[in-house]
Design a protein around this motif. Structure first.
Motif, PDB file in Angstrom:
ATOM      1  N   PHE A 156      15.159  68.010  32.335  1.00  0.00           N
ATOM      2  CA  PHE A 156      15.184  69.281  33.058  1.00  0.00           C
ATOM      3  C   PHE A 156      15.603  70.425  32.136  1.00  0.00           C
ATOM      4  N   HIS A 157      14.930  71.554  32.313  1.00  0.00           N
ATOM      5  CA  HIS A 157      15.285  72.748  31.547  1.00  0.00           C
ATOM      6  C   HIS A 157      16.726  73.131  31.875  1.00  0.00           C
TER       7      HIS A 157
ATOM      8  N   ALA B  82      15.315  75.254  35.908  1.00  0.00           N
ATOM      9  CA  ALA B  82      14.939  73.905  36.343  1.00  0.00           C
ATOM     10  C   ALA B  82      13.535  73.868  36.921  1.00  0.00           C
TER      11      ALA B  82
ATOM     12  N   THR C  32      10.487  72.345  35.076  1.00  0.00           N
ATOM     13  CA  THR C  32      10.267  70.895  35.032  1.00  0.00           C
ATOM     14  C   THR C  32       9.393  70.505  36.210  1.00  0.00           C
TER      15      THR C  32
ATOM     16  N   ALA D   6       9.676  64.391  38.345  1.00  0.00           N
ATOM     17  CA  ALA D   6      10.949  63.662  38.296  1.00  0.00           C
ATOM     18  C   ALA D   6      10.696  62.227  38.719  1.00  0.00           C
TER      19      ALA D   6
ATOM     20  N   HIS E 199      19.887  65.202  37.398  1.00  0.00           N
ATOM     21  CA  HIS E 199      20.025  66.653  37.404  1.00  0.00           C
ATOM     22  C   HIS E 199      20.679  67.063  38.719  1.00  0.00           C
TER      23      HIS E 199
ATOM     24  N   THR F 243      19.317  69.998  41.243  1.00  0.00           N
ATOM     25  CA  THR F 243      18.133  69.712  42.062  1.00  0.00           C
ATOM     26  C   THR F 243      18.192  68.342  42.736  1.00  0.00           C
TER      27      THR F 243
ATOM     28  N   TYR G 231      15.607  61.736  36.320  1.00  0.00           N
ATOM     29  CA  TYR G 231      14.519  61.987  35.380  1.00  0.00           C
ATOM     30  C   TYR G 231      14.550  60.974  34.239  1.00  0.00           C
TER      31      TYR G 231
END
Length: 469
Positions: free
Chosen positions: A292-293, A297, A300, A303, A326, A329, A333
């Motif tokens: 995830f960024h 987020a 991305t 997932a 993550h 969210t 991942y």
């Protein structure tokens, strides 16, 4: 300097012509690259550089792409039960997740086009070294083996994703433009021929000690998988045993966080991001796609599904080391790759073939030959590394059907989001209907094949659409 210019020129022509040959299906005149080709294959250095260009192109190719959104990693992961699409407006990914892929899906087209681009390039290499009278025998043999391996590898995915497809073995404009599909038997025969020849030609050692090049063991490893898919258990066991026996070169890494490092001893073949990205970006596409960024987020796109996460036992080291969470969210991942965005600091290569698969190939091949003790031994190698109880201790008299299910489940947990292993194995073992019909209400048995892209059908009247589309 001059040789590098010639090599780059040939690669550019190969890439452009390959694009025409797939996305336009050769409805334009072929470029005249004979002089450039003769120059490139006039000495060992430039010929090797051209082969390196194909390795670099694999990092950029949509179907391989080191795990980017267009890759088999992502699209087959969605088609199976490994990944979920996080953006309901991304219809291209949603169709793969719901197994309702439309023939005009652009991601599906990118798989098809990029595979044939690579096949064209390998055919160019093979034709170039055939006519060359200047290359040394050693270089000529290795280049032929490498090119035939990559062609076989690419056709393995084409035939498993689409079924009957055109078997293109030349760069001939007229011959390829209206090619009909070949039977799956014909395609597998060619894959087997290419890999068998590659095994004869390739060295055991890696060129420049870098596992981004193909060696003999890589060809044996892929052919072992091919024979497993064909049900040739004796050959699958023999070839996987050959690879496993190379203990000076390969080993299962006890530390799971070392498995996907560049030139890991578990690696049989990897793809480097360096050449494919021009040497500036040094992270894999798996890293940037799955992790995830840290700020945005929403960038991305996929997932892990709850289903795949729940298959792991709590103490499984793969859950602890290869699955990230993550919190913002509430999504899990894939975390096999740790580097999301480095520049100038290469630590990881994209894994294509690794030793763990050979143990599980041999386990299944031994099981199908009623060698349950040998199958348990191989399976326990993977379970021991994952920190799980050994079957030899907990259930040494396990039934054959129960052991078969355990091997399949171990493959699921070991290779999630790697090169479509789950999708291909569900199809191969005829479990796709029973497993995926629970995921998707509209599942149809014909969904086991992706559709031939609509754009290709328009260009080539000799192609037929797969059933159900």
């Amino acid at each position: 300097m001059k040789s590098k210019i010639y090599t780059k020129t040939l690669l550019a022509i190969m890439a452009c012509y390959a694009l025409w040959s797939c996305e336009e299906f050769l409805d334009v005149e072929a470029p005249n690259h004979k002089i450039v080709s003769e120059t490139v294959f006039n000495n060992d250095e430039t010929a090797i550089s051209t082969m390196t260009g194909i390795y670099n192109e694999l990092f950029r190719a949509s179907y391989a792409g080191g795990g980017r959104e267009t890759s088999i990693h992502v699209l087959a992961g969605l088609a199976a039960d490994e990944l979920k699409n996080l953006n309901p407006n991304n219809l291209n990914l949603l169709e793969f997740e719901e197994n309702t892929i439309q023939p005009n899906n652009s991601r599906n087209l990118s798989i098809w086009s990029s595979t044939y681009n690579i096949i064209y390039m390998t055919n160019s290499i093979l034709e170039g070294i055939t006519i060359s009278e200047s290359l040394t025998k050693e270089v000529k043999s290795n280049l032929e083996g490498e090119a035939k391996f990559i062609r076989a590898f690419t056709y393995f995915y084409l035939v498993n994703l689409y079924g009957e497809v055109p078997l293109i073995l030349t760069t001939d404009y007229n011959e390829n433009s209206l090619a009909s599909a070949n039977s799956t038997d014909e395609i597998y025969d060619q894959i087997t021929q290419d890999l068998t020849k590659a095994i004869d030609l390739l060295k055991v050692t890696y060129r420049e000690d870098d596992r981004t090049h193909i060696n003999k063991s890589a060809a044996e490893a892929l052919l072992a998988r091919v024979h497993l898919f064909l049900g040739n258990w004796v050959e699958a066991e023999r070839l996987s045993s050959n690879v496993i026996a190379q203990t000076d070169t390969y080993e299962l890494k006890d530390d799971l966080n070392q498995v996907f490092l560049a030139n890991s001893k578990e690696a049989i073949w990897q793809i480097s991001p360096i050449g494919g990205s021009g040497g500036i970006l040094t992270y894999t596409n798996e890293g940037t796609t799955f992790i995830f960024h840290p700020v945005l987020a929403s960038l991305t796109k996929v997932a892990l599904t709850t289903e795949i996460v729940e298959t792991f036992e709590e103490q499984d080291k793969r859950l602890l080391n290869w699955v990230g969470y993550h919190e913002d969210t509430d999504n899990y991942y894939p975390f096999k790759y740790k580097d999301r965005s480095s520049m100038g600091n290469i630590t990881e290569y994209s894994m294509v073939l690794r030793l763990a698969e050979q143990y599980l190939i041999r386990a299944e091949a031994r099981l199908m030959q009623n060698n349950l003790e040998g199958a348990i031994s191989d399976l326990d190698k993977i379970r021991a590394r994952a920190g799980l109880e050994l079957i030899s201790n907990t259930d040494p008299n396990i039934r054959k059907d129960e052991l078969s299910m355990l091997i399949w489940e171990e493959k699921r947990k070991e290779f999630f989001t790697e090169w479509g292993h789950r999708w291909l194995n569900l199809k191969r073992t005829e479990r796709a209907l029973s497993v995926l019909s629970e995921k998707t209400s509209g599942w149809d048995s014909m969904d086991v094949l992706f559709p031939i892209p609509a754009e290709e059908l328009m260009k080539n009247p000799n192609l037929n659409q797969n059933p159900g589309y």
